[in-house]
Design an enzyme around this catalytic site. Structure first.
Site, short mmCIF file in Angstrom:
data_model
loop_
_atom_site.label_atom_id
_atom_site.label_comp_id
_atom_site.label_asym_id
_atom_site.label_seq_id
_atom_site.Cartn_x
_atom_site.Cartn_y
_atom_site.Cartn_z
N TYR A 56 1.00 -1.26 -0.14
CA TYR A 56 -0.06 -0.07 0.15
C TYR A 56 0.80 1.30 -0.03
CZ TYR A 56 -4.07 2.93 0.73
OH TYR A 56 -5.27 3.79 0.72
N ASN A 154 -18.29 -5.04 -8.62
CA ASN A 154 -19.10 -6.07 -7.55
C ASN A 154 -18.15 -6.01 -6.40
OD1 ASN A 154 -16.83 -7.26 -9.16
ND2 ASN A 154 -16.95 -9.26 -7.98
N GLY A 156 -16.74 -3.38 -3.14
CA GLY A 156 -17.29 -2.42 -2.11
C GLY A 156 -17.60 -1.29 -2.75
N VAL A 157 -16.67 -0.53 -3.44
CA VAL A 157 -16.85 1.07 -3.85
C VAL A 157 -18.12 0.62 -4.93
CG1 VAL A 157 -15.69 2.51 -5.33
CG2 VAL A 157 -14.70 1.85 -3.40
N TYR A 241 -8.92 4.56 -9.27
CA TYR A 241 -8.77 4.76 -7.85
C TYR A 241 -7.99 3.39 -7.22
CZ TYR A 241 -13.01 1.77 -7.28
OH TYR A 241 -13.79 0.86 -7.38
N GLY A 242 -7.87 2.30 -8.30
CA GLY A 242 -7.04 1.24 -7.80
C GLY A 242 -6.40 0.45 -8.78
N TRP A 267 -7.40 9.48 -4.57
CA TRP A 267 -6.85 8.55 -3.56
C TRP A 267 -7.77 9.39 -2.20
CZ3 TRP A 267 -1.62 9.16 -0.51
CH2 TRP A 267 -1.65 7.91 0.44
N LEU A 268 -8.52 8.45 -1.63
CA LEU A 268 -9.53 9.26 -0.45
C LEU A 268 -8.63 9.92 0.56
CD1 LEU A 268 -12.44 9.53 0.44
CD2 LEU A 268 -12.20 7.32 1.80
#
Length: 332
Positions: A56, A154, A156-157, A241-242, A267-268
């Site tokens: 991460y 599918n 969570g976001v 975002y990923g 990026w939150l």
């Protein structure tokens, strides 16, 4: 009081569930300004798994307690401390190490939440719902009736994108990586669900009647980014975002130069660092209200006590899931 347990890791490695273990700890003595909170529920997010493997973008110092977000119930306040009263359900500060039976938190940082709402759904308030809300609002000026396309629908976001888009009058094309994921996305209110692969642009065009799609939401990267771009209108924007593929986003000169497709990142954590606190609270308050009234929810695959943290992390890291994995500590 129940034995206090935390899920701690002192090293990182390629097998995430192998590095984390349940560890007992003594009940802490509270200082002024602190609160002891019994954790009710805490999700295992992809970012949490990446922290265990060291992949991460922001890693805590070791040893660390896993878990970035969650909700709890106030047990006790420190001496001369003002804060939510014992018994109040609260949103925990991010990054506090929420895979634990109990946490000590600054009382002033605890956000009261509706006691009657499902704590399992509230536990996922801090990361995925605001990510979805901001992806839909901060990059393209969308109007009711407009189409949005996303991959990893599918996730969570992805689930929150579908639901929030529907609440805002938007229509969604939702791309998944396997056929077995389609029914769950449809059940969330998706307008169109397609399996990623060759000919995606043509299939999107057929499913939407050739609608001009100006926003693409990408959580996968690699060639999947290019396939999203091919389904967008000229001048559209892709927000990444990923990187579920583990690969860099791919866009050809044709998409960038001749079709004027723009690629941006989100990026939150950076949004939280740069956004004034009143604006943060307003967004979280709006989303908490939608969750409390059942207008926003996400499927839950399974829940685990913190003593079973290794099983929980292994389940969360598995690709074949149809919902979130939550840590739900047991309390007497």
């Amino acid at each position: 009081m129940t034995t206090l347990i935390k899920a701690e890791y002192a090293e990182r490695g390629p097998v995430p569930h192998a590095v984390i273990h349940p560890v007992p700890f003594d009940r802490p003595v509270l200082a002024k300004g602190q609160a002891l909170v019994a954790v009710l529920a805490a999700p295992i997010n992809p970012s949490d798994v990446l922290m265990l493997t060291g992949q991460y973008g922001m890693l805590p110092a070791l040893p660390a307690v896993g878990g970035t977000e969650g909700v709890g119930r106030v047990v006790e306040l420190g001496p001369d401390t003002q804060g939510p009263a014992p018994g109040q359900t609260v949103l925990l500060p991010t990054g506090i190490g929420t895979w634990s039976s109990h946490v000590v938190a600054p009382a002033a940082a605890l956000v009261p939440l509706p006691n009657e709402a499902d704590p399992r759904q509230l536990a996922m308030l801090t990361i995925n719902p605001p990510t979805a809300a901001l992806l839909l609002s901060d990059f393209v000026d969308l109007q009711p009736g407009d189409w949005v396309i996303q991959n990893s629908a599918n996730s969570g976001v992805g689930s929150y994108v579908v639901q929030l888009a529907r609440l805002r009058g938007l229509k969604t094309v939702n791309v998944v990586r396997r056929e077995s994921a389609v029914p769950a996305v449809v059940s969330q209110g998706a307008d169109v669900v397609l399996v990623d692969g060759d000919g995606l642009a043509e299939r999107v065009k057929a499913a939407t009647g050739g609608a001009a799609i100006t926003l693409g939401i990408d959580a996968v990267g690699g060639a999947a980014t290019m396939r999203l771009a091919s389904a967008l209108a000229d001048g559209a924007t892709i927000v990444n975002y990923g990187a579920l593929s583990g690969e860099a986003c791919m866009l050809s000169p044709r998409e960038l130069v001749f079709r004027d497709i723009t690629l941006k990142g989100f990026w939150l954590a950076r949004w939280f660092r740069t956004t004034p606190a009143p604006k943060q609270r307003a967004l979280l308050g709006e989303l908490a209200g939608l969750i409390a009234t059942g207008k926003l929810h996400t499927p839950i695959q399974a829940t685990y006590d913190v003593t079973r943290i290794q099983e929980a992390v292994a389940a969360a890291a598995s690709g074949e899931r149809h919902g979130k994995i939550l840590v739900t500590p047991q309390h007497d």
